[in-house]
Design a protein around this motif. Structure first.
Motif, PDB file in Angstrom:
ATOM      1  N   ARG A  12     -11.934   0.980  -7.409  1.00  0.00           N
ATOM      2  CA  ARG A  12     -10.951   1.540  -6.480  1.00  0.00           C
ATOM      3  C   ARG A  12      -9.919   2.390  -7.214  1.00  0.00           C
ATOM      4  NH1 ARG A  12      -8.357  -2.952  -3.532  1.00  0.00           N
ATOM      5  NH2 ARG A  12      -9.171  -4.313  -5.125  1.00  0.00           N
ATOM      6  N   SER A  13      -9.563   1.995  -8.438  1.00  0.00           N
ATOM      7  CA  SER A  13      -8.612   2.775  -9.229  1.00  0.00           C
ATOM      8  C   SER A  13      -9.208   4.120  -9.629  1.00  0.00           C
ATOM      9  CB  SER A  13      -8.196   1.990 -10.471  1.00  0.00           C
ATOM     10  OG  SER A  13      -7.542   0.794 -10.113  1.00  0.00           O
ATOM     11  N   LEU A  14     -10.482   4.134 -10.003  1.00  0.00           N
ATOM     12  CA  LEU A  14     -11.146   5.402 -10.314  1.00  0.00           C
ATOM     13  C   LEU A  14     -11.234   6.289  -9.081  1.00  0.00           C
ATOM     14  CD1 LEU A  14     -13.954   4.087 -12.670  1.00  0.00           C
ATOM     15  CD2 LEU A  14     -12.193   5.750 -13.286  1.00  0.00           C
ATOM     16  N   ASP A  15     -11.502   5.691  -7.919  1.00  0.00           N
ATOM     17  CA  ASP A  15     -11.513   6.461  -6.674  1.00  0.00           C
ATOM     18  C   ASP A  15     -10.141   7.078  -6.407  1.00  0.00           C
ATOM     19  OD1 ASP A  15     -14.168   5.816  -6.248  1.00  0.00           O
ATOM     20  OD2 ASP A  15     -13.732   4.221  -4.776  1.00  0.00           O
ATOM     21  N   ALA A  16      -9.084   6.291  -6.650  1.00  0.00           N
ATOM     22  CA  ALA A  16      -7.720   6.792  -6.440  1.00  0.00           C
ATOM     23  C   ALA A  16      -7.409   7.937  -7.393  1.00  0.00           C
ATOM     24  CB  ALA A  16      -6.712   5.662  -6.621  1.00  0.00           C
ATOM     25  N   ALA A  17      -7.835   7.812  -8.653  1.00  0.00           N
ATOM     26  CA  ALA A  17      -7.590   8.876  -9.634  1.00  0.00           C
ATOM     27  C   ALA A  17      -8.327  10.151  -9.251  1.00  0.00           C
ATOM     28  CB  ALA A  17      -8.003   8.417 -11.027  1.00  0.00           C
ATOM     29  N   THR A  18      -9.542  10.017  -8.750  1.00  0.00           N
ATOM     30  CA  THR A  18     -10.309  11.187  -8.317  1.00  0.00           C
ATOM     31  C   THR A  18      -9.651  11.847  -7.108  1.00  0.00           C
ATOM     32  OG1 THR A  18     -12.343  10.166  -9.138  1.00  0.00           O
ATOM     33  CG2 THR A  18     -12.588  11.958  -7.550  1.00  0.00           C
ATOM     34  N   LEU A  19      -9.231  11.037  -6.149  1.00  0.00           N
ATOM     35  CA  LEU A  19      -8.542  11.572  -4.976  1.00  0.00           C
ATOM     36  C   LEU A  19      -7.235  12.244  -5.382  1.00  0.00           C
ATOM     37  CD1 LEU A  19      -8.371  11.903  -1.904  1.00  0.00           C
ATOM     38  CD2 LEU A  19      -7.318   9.618  -1.816  1.00  0.00           C
ATOM     39  N   ARG A  20      -6.515  11.648  -6.319  1.00  0.00           N
ATOM     40  CA  ARG A  20      -5.264  12.227  -6.795  1.00  0.00           C
ATOM     41  C   ARG A  20      -5.523  13.587  -7.452  1.00  0.00           C
ATOM     42  NH1 ARG A  20      -2.939   7.987  -9.171  1.00  0.00           N
ATOM     43  NH2 ARG A  20      -1.677   7.608  -7.323  1.00  0.00           N
ATOM     44  N   GLN A  21      -6.599  13.681  -8.230  1.00  0.00           N
ATOM     45  CA  GLN A  21      -6.954  14.951  -8.873  1.00  0.00           C
ATOM     46  C   GLN A  21      -7.196  16.032  -7.821  1.00  0.00           C
ATOM     47  OE1 GLN A  21      -7.076  16.039 -11.917  1.00  0.00           O
ATOM     48  NE2 GLN A  21      -8.077  17.970 -11.481  1.00  0.00           N
ATOM     49  N   ARG A  22      -7.937  15.692  -6.782  1.00  0.00           N
ATOM     50  CA  ARG A  22      -8.222  16.654  -5.713  1.00  0.00           C
ATOM     51  C   ARG A  22      -6.950  17.047  -4.963  1.00  0.00           C
ATOM     52  NH1 ARG A  22     -13.412  13.445  -3.589  1.00  0.00           N
ATOM     53  NH2 ARG A  22     -14.893  14.187  -5.141  1.00  0.00           N
ATOM     54  N   THR A  23      -6.082  16.080  -4.735  1.00  0.00           N
ATOM     55  CA  THR A  23      -4.836  16.338  -4.017  1.00  0.00           C
ATOM     56  C   THR A  23      -3.928  17.259  -4.819  1.00  0.00           C
ATOM     57  OG1 THR A  23      -5.016  14.171  -2.964  1.00  0.00           O
ATOM     58  CG2 THR A  23      -2.862  15.237  -2.893  1.00  0.00           C
ATOM     59  N   ILE A  24      -3.812  17.010  -6.113  1.00  0.00           N
ATOM     60  CA  ILE A  24      -2.991  17.870  -6.979  1.00  0.00           C
ATOM     61  C   ILE A  24      -3.571  19.279  -7.006  1.00  0.00           C
ATOM     62  CG2 ILE A  24      -2.268  18.269  -9.368  1.00  0.00           C
ATOM     63  CD1 ILE A  24      -2.122  15.168  -9.644  1.00  0.00           C
ATOM     64  N   ALA A  25      -4.892  19.388  -7.149  1.00  0.00           N
ATOM     65  CA  ALA A  25      -5.534  20.704  -7.163  1.00  0.00           C
ATOM     66  C   ALA A  25      -5.274  21.453  -5.854  1.00  0.00           C
ATOM     67  CB  ALA A  25      -7.030  20.560  -7.407  1.00  0.00           C
ATOM     68  N   ASN A  26      -5.319  20.748  -4.739  1.00  0.00           N
ATOM     69  CA  ASN A  26      -5.039  21.363  -3.447  1.00  0.00           C
ATOM     70  C   ASN A  26      -3.588  21.828  -3.367  1.00  0.00           C
ATOM     71  OD1 ASN A  26      -5.785  22.069  -0.691  1.00  0.00           O
ATOM     72  ND2 ASN A  26      -4.453  20.372  -0.091  1.00  0.00           N
ATOM     73  N   ASN A  27      -2.671  21.018  -3.868  1.00  0.00           N
ATOM     74  CA  ASN A  27      -1.257  21.403  -3.869  1.00  0.00           C
ATOM     75  C   ASN A  27      -1.048  22.680  -4.681  1.00  0.00           C
ATOM     76  OD1 ASN A  27      -0.581  19.194  -2.295  1.00  0.00           O
ATOM     77  ND2 ASN A  27       0.172  17.982  -4.015  1.00  0.00           N
TER      78      ASN A  27
END
Length: 136
Positions: A12-27
């Motif tokens: 779940r932590s790796l999933d969160a890190a991946t989602l965070r990466q995508r969110t930052i890239a989108n920002n």
């Protein structure tokens, strides 16, 4: 034996890190888009609440037999969530993306992700060592 609570937390932590990466890239991709509101991923506080037992989501569904499959979402499984950044300063065009903040978050996330992958690899290396009978 192969799947335990710690491995689930790592997943779940790796999933969160991946989602965070995508969110930052989108920002960052929308830094010049008028009226764009930046997002952030919330996970660590939810996980901390789950692990310390302070979460209200820790109630499990009632099962008449321990062999019954638990209801989906029961047991307080903290999942990453994407939310708006309420504290960001809005620019003249209505956009609230702060490039310096986003790059800082990106660097922190990259370090966190690398640590998680090392911990996961270590878990499987230990498991492999046990399966192979130790240090043959």
């Amino acid at each position: 034996m192969l799947v335990n609570k710690n491995l689930g937390i790592l997943e779940r932590s790796l999933d969160a890190a991946t989602l965070r990466q995508r969110t930052i890239a989108n920002n960052v991709a929308n830094i010049d888009t008028p009226q764009f509101k930046s997002k952030q991923v919330v996970f660590e506080d939810l996980l901390r609440q789950e692990l310390t037992g302070t979460s209200r989501q820790n109630l499990e569904a009632y099962r008449t037999d321990r062999r019954h499959i638990p209801f989906a979402g029961s047991g307080g499984k903290a999942m990453p969530m994407v939310m708006s950044n309420p504290n960001n300063i809005v620019q003249n065009n209505g956009n609230d993306v702060d490039l310096e903040f986003e790059m800082n978050e990106y660097a922190k996330n990259q370090i966190w992700y690398n640590g998680l992958t090392q911990m996961t690899a270590g878990y499987f290396q230990k498991l492999r060592s046990v399966i192979e009978g130790g240090g043959k």
